[in-house]
Scaffold this active site. Structure first.
Site, short mmCIF file in Angstrom:
data_model
loop_
_atom_site.label_atom_id
_atom_site.label_comp_id
_atom_site.label_asym_id
_atom_site.label_seq_id
_atom_site.Cartn_x
_atom_site.Cartn_y
_atom_site.Cartn_z
N LYS A 1 8.40 53.74 53.69
CA LYS A 1 8.05 54.48 52.47
C LYS A 1 7.71 53.49 51.37
O LYS A 1 8.51 52.61 51.04
CB LYS A 1 9.20 55.37 52.03
CG LYS A 1 8.87 56.18 50.76
CD LYS A 1 9.91 57.26 50.49
CE LYS A 1 11.06 56.81 49.65
NZ LYS A 1 10.78 56.73 48.21
N ASP B 1 4.92 57.57 48.48
CA ASP B 1 5.75 58.47 47.65
C ASP B 1 5.45 58.23 46.18
O ASP B 1 6.22 57.57 45.47
CB ASP B 1 7.22 58.20 47.98
CG ASP B 1 8.15 59.16 47.27
OD1 ASP B 1 7.70 60.22 46.82
OD2 ASP B 1 9.36 58.84 47.18
N LYS C 1 4.50 60.91 44.16
CA LYS C 1 4.82 62.19 43.49
C LYS C 1 3.76 62.61 42.47
O LYS C 1 4.01 62.73 41.27
CB LYS C 1 6.19 62.11 42.81
CG LYS C 1 7.33 61.85 43.78
CD LYS C 1 8.68 61.89 43.10
CE LYS C 1 9.83 61.67 44.06
NZ LYS C 1 9.90 60.30 44.60
N ASP D 1 -0.58 66.59 38.37
CA ASP D 1 -1.66 66.50 37.38
C ASP D 1 -2.54 67.74 37.52
O ASP D 1 -2.21 68.66 38.26
CB ASP D 1 -2.45 65.19 37.60
CG ASP D 1 -2.95 64.61 36.29
OD1 ASP D 1 -3.61 65.35 35.54
OD2 ASP D 1 -2.67 63.43 36.01
N THR E 1 16.42 65.65 42.52
CA THR E 1 17.88 65.78 42.64
C THR E 1 18.60 65.21 41.41
O THR E 1 19.81 65.37 41.28
CB THR E 1 18.40 65.11 43.92
OG1 THR E 1 17.78 63.85 44.02
CG2 THR E 1 18.12 65.94 45.13
N ARG F 1 18.69 51.62 51.28
CA ARG F 1 19.64 50.50 51.21
C ARG F 1 20.56 50.31 52.40
O ARG F 1 20.87 49.14 52.72
CB ARG F 1 20.44 50.63 49.90
CG ARG F 1 19.54 50.33 48.68
CD ARG F 1 20.10 50.89 47.41
NE ARG F 1 20.10 52.36 47.44
CZ ARG F 1 20.51 53.12 46.44
NH1 ARG F 1 20.96 52.56 45.33
NH2 ARG F 1 20.46 54.44 46.53
O1 C5P Z 1 18.57 53.52 49.34
P1 C5P Z 1 18.55 54.98 49.63
O2 C5P Z 1 18.79 55.32 51.09
O3 C5P Z 1 19.44 55.77 48.70
O4 C5P Z 1 17.04 55.38 49.31
C1 C5P Z 1 16.56 56.68 49.36
C2 C5P Z 1 15.13 56.73 48.97
O5 C5P Z 1 14.77 58.10 48.81
C3 C5P Z 1 14.77 56.08 47.64
O6 C5P Z 1 13.43 55.60 47.75
C4 C5P Z 1 14.84 57.20 46.64
O7 C5P Z 1 14.00 57.02 45.54
C5 C5P Z 1 14.35 58.38 47.48
N1 C5P Z 1 14.83 59.67 47.05
C6 C5P Z 1 16.16 60.02 46.91
N2 C5P Z 1 16.52 61.29 46.53
C7 C5P Z 1 15.59 62.18 46.29
C8 C5P Z 1 14.24 61.86 46.42
C9 C5P Z 1 13.89 60.59 46.81
O8 C5P Z 1 17.02 59.21 47.16
N3 C5P Z 1 15.95 63.41 45.95
#
Ligand code: C5P
Length: 243
Positions: A39, A66, A68, A71, A130, A222
């Protein structure tokens, strides 16, 4: 149309290349054995530009872009056309842009991919970020609808406009799957394999639980990118998804 996925569990996991500069992202992606999907988010894209998508594609990876988009219809269409022409196979758009913009974006993305000889893209609608809480939606945006109700309504609006999937939290996935059977794509972040640090994610689910609840693919950042051994961490995420 949802993206075609093989039975390989690696196809279910999209690794978020967050917090990396372009060189690190490319090196990371080439180092993780079996990785198929990555992503590219706003931070990496703003720094590296479209070139990084082409480079990841050259490395044989499938790309979730991603950004988002939200517009007016013509601008959404133009942006989605370009994103699909780059070879991005999953592209996020805000459902709040409305059905006219969503339809225009969907048609343009397909056309952009076809003309460029790229795979057919899947647009994914973002419903309610979220980071929002119900009380704040009411206070700041005068939105009185509950979040669950709003997520469901925006997913329905998107599906009716021809959008083939949504991004959703693990808590929303079962309800959305009940309303939108496969092949509608439900791509779910907030995933933590057993033992991984939860970090700033408030509501998390394990990979197997999220797939069982109806997710078609999982976004994991992460727990893999910050692991001492990212290859091993990726394998740990794939393991419970093996049939
Ligand atoms: O590091 P982690 O597993 O938390 O990363 C989750 C990814 O998903 C990040 O790129 C974050 O911006 C994205 N994301 C999220 N929650 C959402 C939408 C997107 O964690 N509701």
């Amino acid at each position: 149309m949802a993206p075609s996925l093989s039975a390989d569990p690696a196809d279910r996991i999209i690794v978020a290349l967050d917090g990396m500069d372009p060189e690190q992202a490319l090196a990371f992606a080439s180092q993780v054995q079996g990785l198929r999907w990555v992503k590219v988010g706003l931070e990496l894209f703003v720094q590296a530009g479209p070139h990084v998508v082409a480079q990841l594609r050259e490395q044989g990876l499938r790309v979730f872009l991603d950004l988002k988009f939200h517009d007016i219809p013509a601008t959404m269409a133009g942006a989605c056309r370009r994103a699909a022409a780059l070879g991005a196979e999953l592209i996020t758009v805000h459902a709040c842009a409305g059905s006219e913009a969503l339809k225009a974006a969907q048609a343009a993305a397909l056309d952009g991919a076809t003309r460029a000889g790229q795979p057919a893209p899947t647009l994914l609608a973002v419903t309610v970020l979220t980071s929002w809480e119900e009380q704040r939606l009411q206070r700041e945006l005068a939105i009185g609808q509950g979040i669950a109700e709003r997520v469901s309504a925006l997913a329905q609006l998107s599906a009716a406009a021809g959008i083939a999937g949504c991004v959703c939290s693990p808590l929303e996935v079962a309800a959305l799957r009940a309303q939108h059977p496969e092949p509608f794509a439900l791509v779910t972040p907030g995933i933590r394999p057993k033992g991984a640090a939860v970090g700033d994610q408030a509501r998390v689910m394990g990979p197997a639980e999220a797939i069982a609840a109806g997710a078609s693919q999982l976004v994991i950042g992460r727990p893999i990118t910050k692991a001492d051994d990212p290859c091993a961490a990726f394998a740990v995420c794939c393991e419970p998804l093996k049939a």
